[in-house]
Design a protein around this motif. Structure first.
Motif, mmCIF file in Angstrom:
data_model
loop_
_atom_site.group_PDB
_atom_site.id
_atom_site.type_symbol
_atom_site.label_atom_id
_atom_site.label_comp_id
_atom_site.label_asym_id
_atom_site.label_seq_id
_atom_site.Cartn_x
_atom_site.Cartn_y
_atom_site.Cartn_z
ATOM 1 N N GLU A 152 53.095 1.967 52.633
ATOM 2 C CA GLU A 152 52.560 2.037 54.498
ATOM 3 C C GLU A 152 53.878 1.707 55.146
ATOM 4 O O GLU A 152 54.634 3.401 56.337
ATOM 5 N N GLU A 153 54.893 1.343 55.008
ATOM 6 C CA GLU A 153 56.247 0.848 55.893
ATOM 7 C C GLU A 153 56.887 1.904 55.334
ATOM 8 O O GLU A 153 57.784 2.456 56.415
ATOM 9 N N ARG A 159 56.554 4.768 54.548
ATOM 10 C CA ARG A 159 55.262 6.369 55.003
ATOM 11 C C ARG A 159 55.858 6.577 56.127
ATOM 12 O O ARG A 159 56.428 7.044 57.249
ATOM 13 N N GLN A 160 55.887 4.934 57.115
ATOM 14 C CA GLN A 160 55.804 5.810 58.374
ATOM 15 C C GLN A 160 57.060 5.459 59.010
ATOM 16 O O GLN A 160 57.126 6.412 60.152
ATOM 17 N N HIS A 161 57.916 4.782 58.200
ATOM 18 C CA HIS A 161 59.453 5.117 58.193
ATOM 19 C C HIS A 161 60.601 6.826 58.203
ATOM 20 O O HIS A 161 60.063 6.939 59.150
ATOM 21 N N GLU A 203 57.825 9.037 58.090
ATOM 22 C CA GLU A 203 57.402 10.196 59.208
ATOM 23 C C GLU A 203 58.147 10.475 60.893
ATOM 24 O O GLU A 203 58.167 11.260 61.405
ATOM 25 N N ALA A 204 58.469 8.703 61.007
ATOM 26 C CA ALA A 204 59.491 8.177 62.122
ATOM 27 C C ALA A 204 61.046 9.296 62.197
ATOM 28 O O ALA A 204 61.515 9.717 63.139
#
Length: 284
Positions: free
Chosen positions: A106-107, A109-111, A113-114
């Protein structure tokens, strides 16, 4: 103070340039829905506005009609066959990689996406410049060499006006943007926030344009110079973001225990009629 372990904090966020290619004030950006997802494979259309609209002279008011001799064959109205134009897909992506021991799926993926959200405009600008602007442009640069920016914009707007009667789009590298204010070449529309020239054309200021700064044929600009382009209006189709892989397991490489997550998005950028280019000097 003695050195110690650094504290881990959130990444420094950012904002894409407000007058870039995805700025809503200067381009039409449409999110493609599921029922029209096939448009992300590329689109084509019949050009509108590229055929000239002519005036029809009254034959009774011409000089030939005043004489006694036959004026010859009567004038004939001309017809124009619209050309088929097309736009190809452009896919931009951001990938995140780190040790699986220190980074959850999840970390990662969030990175990713950002990263995509911050940098996709720049990547799209670079791809559009490389594949469309630099490949299709008519070079207006005089034999004497680069001109100043006011002369360059004037030449580009004249070129567009000869083939297209509507509002067009001026494409300016971010590295030359400050020069636009020297002669009040563009002003911000208080109603929309768009940057517009006196003629009414809209200006896109691109970080991706500045990163390339190539002329027709993608030839790099000489030091101290920059390239400007002008096109018709831009219509951008934007697809959804896709995360690869879409679950934690396949994101880990079992050979080295590294985790990789990729986020990508496909765009289709369309414009119409003529693309014109000119080289300007950026040093006094």
């Amino acid at each position: 103070m003695p050195a110690g372990l650094r504290s881990y904090v959130e990444a420094i966020g950012g904002t894409p340039l407000p007058h870039g290619i995805l700025g809503a004030s200067c381009t039409t950006v449409t999110d493609v829905t599921e029922d029209r997802i096939h448009e992300l494979n590329g689109v084509e259309w019949l050009a509108l506005g590229c055929c000239p609209v002519r005036d029809w002279p009254d034959p009774c008011e011409t000089e030939e009609s005043l004489g006694e001799e036959s004026p010859g064959a009567p004038p004939v109205k001309e017809f124009c066959r619209p050309q088929v134009e097309h736009a190809a897909p452009i896919t931009v992506y951001a990938g995140a990689e780190c040790s699986a021991l220190g980074w959850s799926y999840e970390e990662a993926r969030q990175h990713a996406e950002a990263s995509l959200a911050l940098g996709e405009q720049q990547a799209l600008e670079a791809a559009f410049w490389r594949t469309k602007l630099a490949m299709d442009a008519i070079d207006l640069t005089p034999a004497a060499g680069p001109v100043n920016i006011a002369q360059g914009v004037a030449a580009l707007e004249g070129c567009l006006a000869e083939s297209y009667g509507g509002v067009g789009t001026l494409h300016v590298p971010a590295g030359a943007a400050a020069l636009l204010g020297c002669c009040n070449i563009v002003r911000e529309d208080p109603a929309t926030g768009a940057l517009r020239t006196l003629a009414g054309n809209c200006a896109v200021i691109g970080a991706g344009y500045s990163a390339l700064n190539t002329g027709p044929g993608n030839i790099p600009a000489d030091p101290g110079t920059a390239w400007l382009y002008i096109t018709g209006p831009l219509v951008i189709r934007r697809g959804p973001t896709l995360t690869i892989p879409d679950r934690p397991g396949p994101s880990v490489n079992t050979r080295n225990n590294d985790r990789r997550v990729l986020v990508e998005r496909t765009y289709v950028v369309g414009t119409t009629c003529t693309v014109c280019a000119i080289q300007i000097g950026v040093c006094s």
